[in-house]
Design a protein around this motif. Sequence first.
Motif, PDB file in Angstrom:
ATOM      1  N   LEU A   5       0.819  -1.213   0.000  1.00 29.11           N
ATOM      2  CA  LEU A   5       0.000   0.000   0.000  1.00 29.11           C
ATOM      3  C   LEU A   5       0.849   1.257   0.000  1.00 29.11           C
ATOM      4  N   ASP A   6       1.911   1.261   0.796  1.00 30.30           N
ATOM      5  CA  ASP A   6       2.810   2.413   0.823  1.00 30.30           C
ATOM      6  C   ASP A   6       3.446   2.635  -0.555  1.00 30.30           C
ATOM      7  N   ASN A   7       3.865   1.547  -1.199  1.00 24.05           N
ATOM      8  CA  ASN A   7       4.449   1.645  -2.538  1.00 24.05           C
ATOM      9  C   ASN A   7       3.428   2.177  -3.543  1.00 24.05           C
ATOM     10  N   LEU A   8       2.192   1.707  -3.419  1.00 26.37           N
ATOM     11  CA  LEU A   8       1.128   2.168  -4.307  1.00 26.37           C
ATOM     12  C   LEU A   8       0.870   3.662  -4.117  1.00 26.37           C
ATOM     13  N   VAL A   9       0.765   4.086  -2.876  1.00 28.69           N
ATOM     14  CA  VAL A   9       0.529   5.506  -2.583  1.00 28.69           C
ATOM     15  C   VAL A   9       1.695   6.357  -3.087  1.00 28.69           C
ATOM     16  N   ASN A  10       2.923   5.894  -2.895  1.00 28.92           N
ATOM     17  CA  ASN A  10       4.093   6.643  -3.369  1.00 28.92           C
ATOM     18  C   ASN A  10       4.072   6.793  -4.895  1.00 28.92           C
ATOM     19  N   ALA A  11       3.746   5.720  -5.596  1.00 36.46           N
ATOM     20  CA  ALA A  11       3.691   5.784  -7.063  1.00 36.46           C
ATOM     21  C   ALA A  11       2.563   6.716  -7.519  1.00 36.46           C
ATOM     22  N   GLU A  12       1.405   6.620  -6.878  1.00 35.06           N
ATOM     23  CA  GLU A  12       0.287   7.508  -7.223  1.00 35.06           C
ATOM     24  C   GLU A  12       0.650   8.961  -6.933  1.00 35.06           C
ATOM     25  N   ASN A  13       1.371   9.212  -5.852  1.00 37.09           N
ATOM     26  CA  ASN A  13       1.826  10.574  -5.541  1.00 37.09           C
ATOM     27  C   ASN A  13       2.793  11.088  -6.606  1.00 37.09           C
ATOM     28  N   LYS A  14       3.661  10.205  -7.110  1.00 39.04           N
ATOM     29  CA  LYS A  14       4.587  10.605  -8.177  1.00 39.04           C
ATOM     30  C   LYS A  14       3.808  11.037  -9.424  1.00 39.04           C
ATOM     31  N   LEU A  15       2.755  10.285  -9.754  1.00 37.13           N
ATOM     32  CA  LEU A  15       1.930  10.663 -10.895  1.00 37.13           C
ATOM     33  C   LEU A  15       1.313  12.044 -10.687  1.00 37.13           C
ATOM     34  N   HIS A  16       0.785  12.255  -9.497  1.00 36.17           N
ATOM     35  CA  HIS A  16       0.172  13.553  -9.186  1.00 36.17           C
ATOM     36  C   HIS A  16       1.207  14.672  -9.267  1.00 36.17           C
ATOM     37  N   GLU A  17       2.385  14.448  -8.730  1.00 34.34           N
ATOM     38  CA  GLU A  17       3.447  15.460  -8.770  1.00 34.34           C
ATOM     39  C   GLU A  17       3.830  15.798 -10.207  1.00 34.34           C
ATOM     40  N   GLN A  18       3.852  14.785 -11.064  1.00 29.69           N
ATOM     41  CA  GLN A  18       4.166  15.026 -12.474  1.00 29.69           C
ATOM     42  C   GLN A  18       3.098  15.893 -13.130  1.00 29.69           C
ATOM     43  N   LYS A  19       1.840  15.626 -12.826  1.00 31.05           N
ATOM     44  CA  LYS A  19       0.740  16.417 -13.401  1.00 31.05           C
ATOM     45  C   LYS A  19       0.819  17.869 -12.950  1.00 31.05           C
ATOM     46  N   VAL A  20       1.077  18.068 -11.681  1.00 27.87           N
ATOM     47  CA  VAL A  20       1.208  19.432 -11.149  1.00 27.87           C
ATOM     48  C   VAL A  20       2.426  20.120 -11.775  1.00 27.87           C
ATOM     49  N   GLY A  21       3.528  19.405 -11.863  1.00 29.35           N
ATOM     50  CA  GLY A  21       4.737  19.960 -12.462  1.00 29.35           C
ATOM     51  C   GLY A  21       4.533  20.343 -13.922  1.00 29.35           C
TER      52      GLY A  21
END
Length: 148
Positions: free
Chosen positions: A92-108
């Motif tokens: 779950l932690d790995n999943l959340v981290n990967a999903e956060n990376k996707l979100h950070e890319q979209k914001v960036g």
Amino acid sequence: MKMKTYILAFGFLLLGLGVIAQPNRDQIRSLKVAFITERLNLTPKEAQEFWPVYNAYDDRMVKIKFEELRGIRRAIKKNVETVDDVEAKILLDNLVNAENKLHEQKVGLIISLKKVISPQKILLLKIAEEDFNRKLFEQFRKKREQRP
């Protein structure tokens, strides 16, 4: 403008007939570039600055989706019945981290594009991406339904 529409329609026809059978990321990416270019109506200067930013973003998104998320989801599906709480928490932690990376890319991407194109065109980009993905999904679904 009509010529672009015809070219785009022809591209999707080709996508439906050939690319679906053997998905090729380069061909799909080319169709996506044409689709987005038409929808955003980029000036040559905007296009010159837009595409390097967008392509770098797209490459990072593909890497996260296909290298990280795919592996995490496979591990979850494979182990869901036998995983203990410690392993489940790690997944779950790995999943959340990967999903956060996707979100950070979209914001960036949005932050970077504000320097290159207007906010209205950034909104048009979001709509164009959704429309392209929907059309692509429809082509895949139609092709799958046609199989015996």
